[in-house]
Design an enzyme around this catalytic site. Sequence first.
Site, PDB file in Angstrom:
ATOM      1  N   ARG A  13      16.315 -48.200   5.355  1.00 43.38           N
ATOM      2  CA  ARG A  13      16.839 -48.581   6.673  1.00 43.38           C
ATOM      3  C   ARG A  13      16.718 -50.086   6.858  1.00 43.38           C
ATOM      4  O   ARG A  13      17.703 -50.797   6.896  1.00 43.38           O
ATOM      5  CB  ARG A  13      16.114 -47.820   7.792  1.00 43.38           C
ATOM      6  CG  ARG A  13      16.867 -47.885   9.155  1.00 43.38           C
ATOM      7  CD  ARG A  13      16.587 -49.155   9.941  1.00 43.38           C
ATOM      8  NE  ARG A  13      15.169 -49.339  10.217  1.00 43.38           N
ATOM      9  CZ  ARG A  13      14.663 -50.471  10.704  1.00 43.38           C
ATOM     10  NH1 ARG A  13      15.436 -51.509  10.956  1.00 43.38           N
ATOM     11  NH2 ARG A  13      13.361 -50.582  10.903  1.00 43.38           N
ATOM     12  N   ASP A  14      15.492 -50.611   6.917  1.00 40.80           N
ATOM     13  CA  ASP A  14      15.318 -52.061   7.057  1.00 40.80           C
ATOM     14  C   ASP A  14      15.896 -52.783   5.852  1.00 40.80           C
ATOM     15  O   ASP A  14      16.479 -53.858   5.956  1.00 40.80           O
ATOM     16  CB  ASP A  14      13.827 -52.398   7.214  1.00 40.80           C
ATOM     17  CG  ASP A  14      13.585 -53.576   8.141  1.00 40.80           C
ATOM     18  OD1 ASP A  14      14.328 -54.556   8.054  1.00 40.80           O
ATOM     19  OD2 ASP A  14      12.646 -53.510   8.963  1.00 40.80           O
ATOM     20  N   HIS A  17      19.595 -54.188   5.727  1.00 41.03           N
ATOM     21  CA  HIS A  17      19.956 -55.561   6.103  1.00 41.03           C
ATOM     22  C   HIS A  17      20.059 -56.444   4.859  1.00 41.03           C
ATOM     23  O   HIS A  17      20.998 -57.217   4.696  1.00 41.03           O
ATOM     24  CB  HIS A  17      18.889 -56.153   7.028  1.00 41.03           C
ATOM     25  CG  HIS A  17      18.842 -55.545   8.387  1.00 41.03           C
ATOM     26  ND1 HIS A  17      19.875 -55.637   9.291  1.00 41.03           N
ATOM     27  CD2 HIS A  17      17.847 -54.855   9.015  1.00 41.03           C
ATOM     28  CE1 HIS A  17      19.529 -55.022  10.415  1.00 41.03           C
ATOM     29  NE2 HIS A  17      18.313 -54.535  10.268  1.00 41.03           N
ATOM     30  N   SER A 167       9.000 -57.694  14.811  1.00 46.31           N
ATOM     31  CA  SER A 167      10.367 -57.823  14.302  1.00 46.31           C
ATOM     32  C   SER A 167      10.666 -59.205  13.749  1.00 46.31           C
ATOM     33  O   SER A 167      11.535 -59.354  12.882  1.00 46.31           O
ATOM     34  CB  SER A 167      11.378 -57.516  15.414  1.00 46.31           C
ATOM     35  OG  SER A 167      11.036 -56.361  16.120  1.00 46.31           O
ATOM     36  N   HIS A 194       4.558 -52.083  12.517  1.00 44.98           N
ATOM     37  CA  HIS A 194       5.657 -52.441  11.610  1.00 44.98           C
ATOM     38  C   HIS A 194       5.652 -53.954  11.467  1.00 44.98           C
ATOM     39  O   HIS A 194       5.752 -54.682  12.463  1.00 44.98           O
ATOM     40  CB  HIS A 194       6.984 -51.962  12.213  1.00 44.98           C
ATOM     41  CG  HIS A 194       8.214 -52.391  11.475  1.00 44.98           C
ATOM     42  ND1 HIS A 194       8.882 -51.564  10.601  1.00 44.98           N
ATOM     43  CD2 HIS A 194       8.921 -53.552  11.494  1.00 44.98           C
ATOM     44  CE1 HIS A 194       9.951 -52.183  10.124  1.00 44.98           C
ATOM     45  NE2 HIS A 194       9.997 -53.404  10.652  1.00 44.98           N
ATOM     46  N   HIS A 196       6.831 -57.756   9.418  1.00 42.31           N
ATOM     47  CA  HIS A 196       7.734 -58.536   8.567  1.00 42.31           C
ATOM     48  C   HIS A 196       6.940 -59.706   7.998  1.00 42.31           C
ATOM     49  O   HIS A 196       5.971 -60.176   8.598  1.00 42.31           O
ATOM     50  CB  HIS A 196       8.950 -59.026   9.357  1.00 42.31           C
ATOM     51  CG  HIS A 196      10.006 -57.978   9.502  1.00 42.31           C
ATOM     52  ND1 HIS A 196      11.063 -57.843   8.627  1.00 42.31           N
ATOM     53  CD2 HIS A 196      10.150 -56.985  10.405  1.00 42.31           C
ATOM     54  CE1 HIS A 196      11.816 -56.821   8.986  1.00 42.31           C
ATOM     55  NE2 HIS A 196      11.291 -56.271  10.067  1.00 42.31           N
ATOM     56  N   TYR A 285      14.381 -62.641  15.592  1.00 41.95           N
ATOM     57  CA  TYR A 285      14.626 -61.307  15.047  1.00 41.95           C
ATOM     58  C   TYR A 285      15.003 -61.413  13.573  1.00 41.95           C
ATOM     59  O   TYR A 285      15.937 -62.122  13.205  1.00 41.95           O
ATOM     60  CB  TYR A 285      15.766 -60.685  15.857  1.00 41.95           C
ATOM     61  CG  TYR A 285      15.938 -59.197  15.772  1.00 41.95           C
ATOM     62  CD1 TYR A 285      14.861 -58.329  15.927  1.00 41.95           C
ATOM     63  CD2 TYR A 285      17.214 -58.642  15.588  1.00 41.95           C
ATOM     64  CE1 TYR A 285      15.043 -56.951  15.880  1.00 41.95           C
ATOM     65  CE2 TYR A 285      17.406 -57.275  15.555  1.00 41.95           C
ATOM     66  CZ  TYR A 285      16.316 -56.438  15.700  1.00 41.95           C
ATOM     67  OH  TYR A 285      16.501 -55.078  15.651  1.00 41.95           O
TER      68      TYR A 285
END
Length: 333
Positions: A13-14, A17, A167, A194, A196, A285
């Site tokens: 999913r991520d 991108h 995010s 979650h 990044h 983001y």
Amino acid sequence: MTKDVTILDVSLRDGSHSVRHSFTEAQVSAAAKGLNAAGVRYFEVSHGDGLGGSSLQYGLSAVDELKLIEAAAAQCTTSEVAVLLIPGIGTKQDLQNAVSAGAKMVRVATHVTEADVAAQHIALGRELGLKTVGFLMMSHMAPVEKIVEQAKLFESYGAEAVYVTDSAGAMLPPDVTARISALKNALQCDVGFHAHNNLSMAMANTVAAVEAGATFIDGSMRALGAGAGNTQTEVMVSVLEKLGYNTGIDLYKLIDTANDVIAPLMQQPQEITAGSLVLGHAGVYSSFLLHAQKAAKQFGVDERDVLMKIGELKAVGGQEDLIYEVAQSLVKA
């Protein structure tokens, strides 16, 4: 005493991108087969921006996400497919279609101050018998007290877990500890995190989250995700087990899936580039990176300047068009 942690892999999913939403059924099927064999409890499959995200604004998917969900679900004997739904992008009908395709979990994602838009989607998730989770995006943008308030809304709607979501990859470990600890004290449901890696803090932040009491943790194989990617799942499993946490995952099988399935499909290595570093520095983001690079090239400006300006404007998911307006304004300036 060994403590249990549930790992949710977001590569499909991520990671969408990072590969410009080009996943094929064969790729998803192979990754799902490996994740299932490794004992990963949940893994997410959908467009990078969630159900219904395939569009000119967010990027068109090469393959319909329902076909990808079906391909993944067909490989599951113990694992379960999760989907992301952002109200305003995905609809209740999209969620019902995803369930028909085999989804067993939904994570309803809103901006960190807008949990109230998710009530009907959370309720539908529970009605459909899904593991239903609230996902507070861009959690660096709100003080702890506001995050607690919004998390309580998610819980009141029926969320069985609430995530603190970094995010932008902008948080440092003390930021994570404060937010996770506050939610653990305020909620009865589970708390998740979650990350990044835009500031190279994903692993450190993940450790801070579990030490503060988070029991659901996201990762992506080979760190495949938006910006500089997510906490690398196979590395995270190793680190958590060395710290005495039980993930229930076969590390060798997970490493094999990361190396044999995910690595070959990556369009570029997941590393901290100039653009992704500025994402974390400016609090932007992570999925904005490829849009900013495209806009910078189109208008002949520096992607870092575009991202810094977007950070000043406090843009959030759904405002991708603003990136191009900013790039154009830099030319005029």
